[in-house]
Scaffold this motif. Structure first.
Motif, PDB file in Angstrom:
ATOM      1  N   THR A 161       5.839  -2.962  10.756  1.00 36.53           N
ATOM      2  CA  THR A 161       7.241  -2.902  10.602  1.00 36.53           C
ATOM      3  C   THR A 161       7.638  -4.377  10.028  1.00 36.53           C
ATOM      4  N   ILE A 162       6.795  -5.342  10.502  1.00 42.14           N
ATOM      5  CA  ILE A 162       7.106  -6.822   9.740  1.00 42.14           C
ATOM      6  C   ILE A 162       6.340  -6.860   8.563  1.00 42.14           C
ATOM      7  N   ASP A 163       5.374  -6.309   8.093  1.00 39.90           N
ATOM      8  CA  ASP A 163       4.620  -6.073   6.885  1.00 39.90           C
ATOM      9  C   ASP A 163       5.658  -5.428   5.933  1.00 39.90           C
ATOM     10  N   ASP A 164       6.114  -4.331   6.562  1.00 39.97           N
ATOM     11  CA  ASP A 164       7.157  -3.620   5.523  1.00 39.97           C
ATOM     12  C   ASP A 164       8.381  -4.347   5.105  1.00 39.97           C
ATOM     13  N   SER A 165       8.844  -5.233   6.311  1.00 40.10           N
ATOM     14  CA  SER A 165       9.952  -5.949   5.862  1.00 40.10           C
ATOM     15  C   SER A 165       9.586  -6.963   5.004  1.00 40.10           C
ATOM     16  N   SER A 166       8.831  -7.637   4.936  1.00 40.95           N
ATOM     17  CA  SER A 166       8.071  -8.679   4.192  1.00 40.95           C
ATOM     18  C   SER A 166       7.834  -8.208   2.767  1.00 40.95           C
ATOM     19  N   ASN A 167       7.412  -6.800   2.511  1.00 38.99           N
ATOM     20  CA  ASN A 167       7.225  -6.306   1.141  1.00 38.99           C
ATOM     21  C   ASN A 167       8.706  -6.199   0.741  1.00 38.99           C
ATOM     22  N   LYS A 168       9.639  -5.623   1.307  1.00 38.66           N
ATOM     23  CA  LYS A 168      10.992  -5.617   0.760  1.00 38.66           C
ATOM     24  C   LYS A 168      11.566  -6.616   0.457  1.00 38.66           C
ATOM     25  N   LEU A 169      11.584  -7.690   1.351  1.00 43.62           N
ATOM     26  CA  LEU A 169      12.187  -9.115   1.193  1.00 43.62           C
ATOM     27  C   LEU A 169      11.498  -9.440  -0.427  1.00 43.62           C
ATOM     28  N   GLN A 170      10.068  -9.422  -0.467  1.00 44.20           N
ATOM     29  CA  GLN A 170       9.335 -10.090  -1.485  1.00 44.20           C
ATOM     30  C   GLN A 170       9.992  -9.221  -3.071  1.00 44.20           C
TER      31      GLN A 170
END
Length: 240
Positions: A161-170
């Motif tokens: 979930t954190i990885d997915d959020s980071s990708n969306k933020l990027q």
């Protein structure tokens, strides 16, 4: 195991040497063109002389999102055409994008790995040059081809979930950076337009002021000549 490790290092060195050799060969083939290797985004301005063209190369991997934004900021000459002809070619030589406008965008998902060629042509103007601001680069977008079971596992995993959020933020930061670059293009184009209008108004105001002063002087000069009279004497008198 030691033999396999040595073999792996050997293959790695051979692969690196071949890649470096291919890059040098490509640079020697396009010595008159600019190569961009390494960074993901670039933005700068160039000046294209009359009836001239300039090409740039950017390296992209398969699956990356390739984009190019451009805008014509100013054009010299009388009755100049502000349209710019742009073409993007794949490493295989196929044309993957074209544009012929004052401002435009070319974007696509890279199908090949290699150098993509971007050519900017000013063939519309035979006697005037133009300044073009460009912003281009690559961005990796996740294809999202995962089944529902994997999506459920990712939702249940905090790390995913954190990885997915980071990708969306990027991704959001990347697109905001693109909008910022386009905003800079428009701001620069407006600045050059205002500067051109200021020079135009100042030049013609000065010329018209000189014409008015010269016309007033000539009017007074000829009007004064109408009242010029010669001094008469007893022997020399004015004739009718």
């Amino acid at each position: 195991m030691l033999g396999k490790g040595i073999e792996f290092v050997y293959l790695f060195l051979i692969l690196g040497w071949n890649c470096g050799k291919a890059k040098k060969d490509l640079q020697s083939e396009v010595s008159d063109q600019e190569l961009f290797w390494g960074a993901d985004q670039y933005d700068f301005a160039i000046v294209l002389p009359a009836s001239d063209a300039e090409c740039f190369w950017h390296f992209s991997h398969h699956g990356e999102y390739f984009y190019l934004n451009f805008m014509v900021q100013w054009v010299t000459g009388v009755g100049a055409n502000r349209h710019l002809s742009v073409t993007v070619n794949a490493p295989s030589g196929l044309i993957v994008g074209t544009a012929d406008d004052v401002t435009g965008e070319i974007a696509f998902n890279a199908k090949e790995t290699g150098f993509y060629q971007m050519c900017f042509s000013n063939f519309h103007n035979r006697f005037g040059s133009m300044q073009v601001f460009m912003n281009f680069g690559v961005y990796y977008q996740d294809s999202g081809d995962s089944n529902e079971d994997e999506n459920m596992k990712q939702l249940n995993s905090t790390l995913d979930t954190i990885d997915d959020s980071s990708n969306k933020l990027q991704s959001s930061v990347f697109h905001m950076w693109r909008y910022y670059a386009v905003g800079r293009m428009r701001k620069a184009a407006d600045y050059y337009l205002l500067l051109s209008n200021l020079n135009y108004v100042s030049t013609w105001s000065t010329v018209l002021s000189l014409v008015i002063i010269l016309a007033g002087y000539l009017q007074l000069y000829f009007l004064k000549r109408l009242f010029n009279t010669k001094q008469t004497t007893e022997t020399e008198k004015p004739r009718c």
